[in-house]
Design a protein around this motif. Structure first.
Motif, mmCIF file in Angstrom:
data_model
loop_
_atom_site.group_PDB
_atom_site.id
_atom_site.type_symbol
_atom_site.label_atom_id
_atom_site.label_comp_id
_atom_site.label_asym_id
_atom_site.label_seq_id
_atom_site.Cartn_x
_atom_site.Cartn_y
_atom_site.Cartn_z
ATOM 1 N N THR A 100 -9.130 -38.136 38.900
ATOM 2 C CA THR A 100 -9.039 -37.998 40.346
ATOM 3 C C THR A 100 -7.678 -38.495 40.795
ATOM 4 O O THR A 100 -7.193 -39.509 40.297
ATOM 5 C CB THR A 100 -10.145 -38.825 41.029
ATOM 6 N N THR A 101 -7.081 -37.804 41.730
ATOM 7 C CA THR A 101 -5.803 -38.227 42.298
ATOM 8 C C THR A 101 -5.974 -38.404 43.794
ATOM 9 O O THR A 101 -6.474 -37.497 44.478
ATOM 10 C CB THR A 101 -4.708 -37.178 42.024
ATOM 11 N N ILE A 102 -5.582 -39.574 44.297
ATOM 12 C CA ILE A 102 -5.666 -39.845 45.728
ATOM 13 C C ILE A 102 -4.366 -40.513 46.178
ATOM 14 O O ILE A 102 -3.670 -41.134 45.372
ATOM 15 C CB ILE A 102 -6.876 -40.722 46.099
ATOM 16 N N LYS A 155 -16.063 -45.523 43.038
ATOM 17 C CA LYS A 155 -17.101 -44.620 42.526
ATOM 18 C C LYS A 155 -16.490 -43.547 41.628
ATOM 19 O O LYS A 155 -17.037 -43.203 40.584
ATOM 20 C CB LYS A 155 -17.863 -43.977 43.676
ATOM 21 N N ALA A 156 -15.332 -43.011 42.041
ATOM 22 C CA ALA A 156 -14.657 -41.982 41.235
ATOM 23 C C ALA A 156 -14.190 -42.557 39.905
ATOM 24 O O ALA A 156 -14.160 -41.850 38.893
ATOM 25 C CB ALA A 156 -13.475 -41.400 42.008
ATOM 26 N N ALA A 157 -13.836 -43.844 39.859
ATOM 27 C CA ALA A 157 -13.371 -44.480 38.622
ATOM 28 C C ALA A 157 -14.486 -44.578 37.588
ATOM 29 O O ALA A 157 -14.203 -44.736 36.395
ATOM 30 C CB ALA A 157 -12.799 -45.860 38.917
ATOM 31 N N GLN A 158 -15.739 -44.480 38.002
ATOM 32 C CA GLN A 158 -16.844 -44.488 37.042
ATOM 33 C C GLN A 158 -16.858 -43.210 36.202
ATOM 34 O O GLN A 158 -17.379 -43.198 35.094
ATOM 35 C CB GLN A 158 -18.186 -44.655 37.770
ATOM 36 N N ASP A 159 -16.277 -42.121 36.736
ATOM 37 C CA ASP A 159 -16.242 -40.839 36.018
ATOM 38 C C ASP A 159 -14.941 -40.614 35.264
ATOM 39 O O ASP A 159 -14.834 -39.677 34.480
ATOM 40 C CB ASP A 159 -16.445 -39.682 37.001
ATOM 41 N N GLY A 160 -13.922 -41.441 35.513
ATOM 42 C CA GLY A 160 -12.642 -41.283 34.851
ATOM 43 C C GLY A 160 -11.554 -41.981 35.640
ATOM 44 O O GLY A 160 -11.812 -42.554 36.697
ATOM 45 N N PRO A 161 -10.325 -41.941 35.143
ATOM 46 C CA PRO A 161 -9.239 -42.642 35.834
ATOM 47 C C PRO A 161 -8.948 -42.042 37.210
ATOM 48 O O PRO A 161 -9.099 -40.847 37.422
ATOM 49 C CB PRO A 161 -8.044 -42.464 34.897
ATOM 50 N N VAL A 162 -8.541 -42.920 38.120
ATOM 51 C CA VAL A 162 -8.148 -42.499 39.459
ATOM 52 C C VAL A 162 -6.656 -42.803 39.602
ATOM 53 O O VAL A 162 -6.250 -43.963 39.540
ATOM 54 C CB VAL A 162 -8.952 -43.241 40.554
ATOM 55 N N TYR A 163 -5.851 -41.758 39.763
ATOM 56 C CA TYR A 163 -4.416 -41.929 39.980
ATOM 57 C C TYR A 163 -4.186 -42.129 41.466
ATOM 58 O O TYR A 163 -4.624 -41.328 42.286
ATOM 59 C CB TYR A 163 -3.629 -40.715 39.502
ATOM 60 N N ILE A 164 -3.484 -43.190 41.806
ATOM 61 C CA ILE A 164 -3.153 -43.482 43.196
ATOM 62 C C ILE A 164 -1.667 -43.202 43.364
ATOM 63 O O ILE A 164 -0.840 -43.804 42.679
ATOM 64 C CB ILE A 164 -3.493 -44.936 43.552
ATOM 65 N N THR A 165 -1.353 -42.287 44.262
ATOM 66 C CA THR A 165 0.032 -41.876 44.439
ATOM 67 C C THR A 165 0.668 -42.593 45.622
ATOM 68 O O THR A 165 -0.007 -42.990 46.563
ATOM 69 C CB THR A 165 0.135 -40.354 44.667
ATOM 70 N N ARG A 169 3.821 -41.674 48.031
ATOM 71 C CA ARG A 169 4.783 -40.633 48.407
ATOM 72 C C ARG A 169 4.813 -39.490 47.388
ATOM 73 O O ARG A 169 5.869 -39.001 46.993
ATOM 74 C CB ARG A 169 6.164 -41.219 48.609
ATOM 75 N N GLY A 170 3.619 -39.138 46.916
ATOM 76 C CA GLY A 170 3.489 -37.998 46.014
ATOM 77 C C GLY A 170 3.715 -38.304 44.541
ATOM 78 O O GLY A 170 3.533 -37.439 43.696
ATOM 79 N N ARG A 171 4.096 -39.534 44.217
ATOM 80 C CA ARG A 171 4.348 -39.895 42.818
ATOM 81 C C ARG A 171 3.264 -40.865 42.341
ATOM 82 O O ARG A 171 2.910 -41.793 43.069
ATOM 83 C CB ARG A 171 5.704 -40.566 42.685
ATOM 84 N N PRO A 172 2.759 -40.673 41.138
ATOM 85 C CA PRO A 172 1.756 -41.613 40.609
ATOM 86 C C PRO A 172 2.326 -43.034 40.565
ATOM 87 O O PRO A 172 3.422 -43.259 40.051
ATOM 88 C CB PRO A 172 1.477 -41.101 39.196
ATOM 89 N N ALA A 173 1.588 -43.981 41.153
ATOM 90 C CA ALA A 173 2.056 -45.360 41.210
ATOM 91 C C ALA A 173 1.099 -46.326 40.524
ATOM 92 O O ALA A 173 1.531 -47.328 39.951
ATOM 93 C CB ALA A 173 2.252 -45.783 42.669
ATOM 94 N N HIS A 174 -0.203 -46.036 40.580
ATOM 95 C CA HIS A 174 -1.206 -46.934 40.007
ATOM 96 C C HIS A 174 -2.337 -46.113 39.412
ATOM 97 O O HIS A 174 -2.513 -44.943 39.750
ATOM 98 C CB HIS A 174 -1.788 -47.863 41.079
ATOM 99 N N VAL A 175 -3.111 -46.766 38.541
ATOM 100 C CA VAL A 175 -4.297 -46.139 37.961
ATOM 101 C C VAL A 175 -5.453 -47.103 38.117
ATOM 102 O O VAL A 175 -5.334 -48.288 37.785
ATOM 103 C CB VAL A 175 -4.097 -45.804 36.468
ATOM 104 N N LEU A 176 -6.563 -46.615 38.615
ATOM 105 C CA LEU A 176 -7.772 -47.413 38.762
ATOM 106 C C LEU A 176 -8.749 -46.998 37.667
ATOM 107 O O LEU A 176 -9.034 -45.815 37.497
ATOM 108 C CB LEU A 176 -8.388 -47.181 40.143
#
Length: 83
Positions: A4-6, A20-30, A32-39
């Motif tokens: 998931t990307t948010i 909740k989304a992190a239970q199904d897989g990694p959540v990329y937090i962007t 300004r449009g660039r990946p910055a963190h992963v949950l």
């Protein structure tokens, strides 16, 4: 496993949804449009870092069959007692 990307803004507005989304897989937090963190969920984090391994798992040497080790025999000689 889904990815998931948010955006940072979405994460701030719906943190519980991101968890909740992190239970199904990694959540990329962007940011300004660039990946910055992963949950990640804790179980996935422990699996990736190996923190859930037991001491036996950590001490296993997978290549130990190819290691030749023949220690020298210890020479122990008694000393006379001085009474």
């Amino acid at each position: 496993m889904s990815i998931t990307t948010i955006s940072s803004r979405e994460f701030n507005q719906d943190t519980s949804g991101a968890k909740k989304a992190a239970q199904d897989g990694p959540v990329y937090i962007t940011d300004r449009g660039r990946p910055a963190h992963v949950l990640l969920c804790m179980e996935e984090y422990q699996r990736l870092t190996g923190l859930d391994a037991s001491i036996v798992d950590l001490l296993v040497m997978p290549d130990s069959a190819s290691v030749d080790f023949e220690p020298e025999r210890a020479a122990i000689t008694p000393r006379p007692l001085g009474f």
